[in-house]
Design an enzyme around this catalytic site. Structure first.
Site, PDB file in Angstrom:
ATOM      1  N   GLY A   1       0.778  -1.238   0.000  1.00  0.00           N
ATOM      2  CA  GLY A   1       0.000   0.000   0.000  1.00  0.00           C
ATOM      3  C   GLY A   1       0.801   1.276   0.000  1.00  0.00           C
TER       4      GLY A   1
ATOM      5  CD1 TRP B   1       4.606   2.668  -4.776  1.00  0.00           C
ATOM      6  CD2 TRP B   1       3.825   2.654  -6.858  1.00  0.00           C
ATOM      7  NE1 TRP B   1       5.684   2.591  -5.615  1.00  0.00           N
ATOM      8  CE2 TRP B   1       5.236   2.579  -6.896  1.00  0.00           C
ATOM      9  CE3 TRP B   1       3.107   2.643  -8.052  1.00  0.00           C
ATOM     10  CZ2 TRP B   1       5.940   2.503  -8.105  1.00  0.00           C
ATOM     11  CZ3 TRP B   1       3.815   2.568  -9.250  1.00  0.00           C
ATOM     12  CH2 TRP B   1       5.217   2.507  -9.278  1.00  0.00           C
TER      13      TRP B   1
ATOM     14  CG  ASP C   1      -3.892 -13.674 -10.619  1.00  0.00           C
ATOM     15  OD1 ASP C   1      -3.213 -12.779 -11.172  1.00  0.00           O
ATOM     16  OD2 ASP C   1      -3.561 -14.869 -10.632  1.00  0.00           O
TER      17      ASP C   1
ATOM     18  CG  ASP D   1       6.254  -1.190  -7.637  1.00  0.00           C
ATOM     19  OD1 ASP D   1       7.135  -1.094  -8.508  1.00  0.00           O
ATOM     20  OD2 ASP D   1       6.516  -1.242  -6.422  1.00  0.00           O
TER      21      ASP D   1
ATOM     22  CE  LYS E   1       8.691  -3.747  -9.698  1.00  0.00           C
ATOM     23  NZ  LYS E   1       8.986  -3.752  -8.245  1.00  0.00           N
TER      24      LYS E   1
END
Length: 252
Positions: free
Chosen positions: A48, A50, A84, A107, A147
């Site tokens: 959490g 971000w 997911d 991320d 990322k």
């Protein structure tokens, strides 16, 4: 003091859940991602950090939604979706909840195996999953961050993202560990136009803009064409595409 210790200690002192919070702060500082009132979707949001930064940047008028397979402890003002990201059902739940977003950030990283080629390939897969989700969610002009671990498939991923945005750049935040191969694809200005640079087509000029250029429409999308007048039907080549309008040149 090592980079790891510096950002770990800062996170503890400043109340962030992870050192990764400073990565988003630095990405936002370089690319101006999140503005007050924005709707932000954070993919792979646990634990959490971000989300905390996103809520600060979006402010009271903003909306922040976090998604992760793991449970995320509540963050004030943030809604979370547990699922997911590689499952279609999860992506549909996000779309149903959010509708349209200004910024999508990810991320997400794979469980590390220590085999670099495999870890790289898995990171690209997750980044592509985030990219495909962003295409469904982002409003025209919206921004995207994901990322990925640097490797042979990075350039192809960047090229695919670049086709859907005004531009894309790669950033390695200072908060990333020096030994890390991670980088962030930062894409600005989601393009939803029905045309792309280099397209050639026939268009009818319907109006004149404030700068004197003719205005034509393609599926509701505005193109400015120099040296044309209302009533002209002309062959054009698209020269520049923005999220909500573009420019074209008359083909003689």
């Amino acid at each position: 003091m090592t980079g790891k210790d510096e950002y770990y200690n800062r996170a503890k002192q400043e109340g962030y859940r992870s050192r990764a919070a400073y990565k988003l702060k630095q990405l936002d500082g370089e690319a101006e991602l999140i503005n007050g009132g924005d709707t932000v979707v954070d993919l792979g949001a646990a634990p959490g950090g971000w989300l905390q930064v996103a809520t600060e940047l979006a402010g009271e008028g903003g909306t922040v939604v976090g998604v992760d397979l793991q449970r995320i402890d509540p963050v004030d003002g943030v809604e979370t979706i547990r699922g997911d990201m590689t499952d279609k059902e999860t992506r549909e739940r996000i779309t149903d909840r959010v509708g349209e977003a200004d910024v999508v950030v990810s991320d997400m990283a794979p469980n590390m195996t220590g085999e670099y080629s495999l870890d790289h390939a898995r990171s690209v897969y997750l980044a592509r999953t985030a990219f495909e989700t962003a295409l469904e969610l982002l409003a025209p002009g919206g921004d995207f961050v994901a990322k990925v671990f640097e490797g042979p498939d990075t350039n192809d991923l960047r090229a695919d993202i670049d086709e859907e945005f005004e531009y894309v750049r790669t950033i390695h935040p200072n908060a990333s560990r020096d030994s890390s191969s991670e980088l962030y694809m930062v894409a600005k200005g989601r393009l939803t136009a029905p045309v792309r640079e280099g397209d050639r087509l026939e268009i009818e000029i319907e109006d004149v803009g404030s700068e004197g250029d003719g205005i034509g429409k393609v599926e509701g999308y505005t193109l400015f064409v120099a040296d044309t007048e209302p009533g002209d039907t002309v062959e054009i080549e698209v020269t520049d595409v923005k999220p909500r309008f573009g420019f074209a040149e008359r083909i003689e």
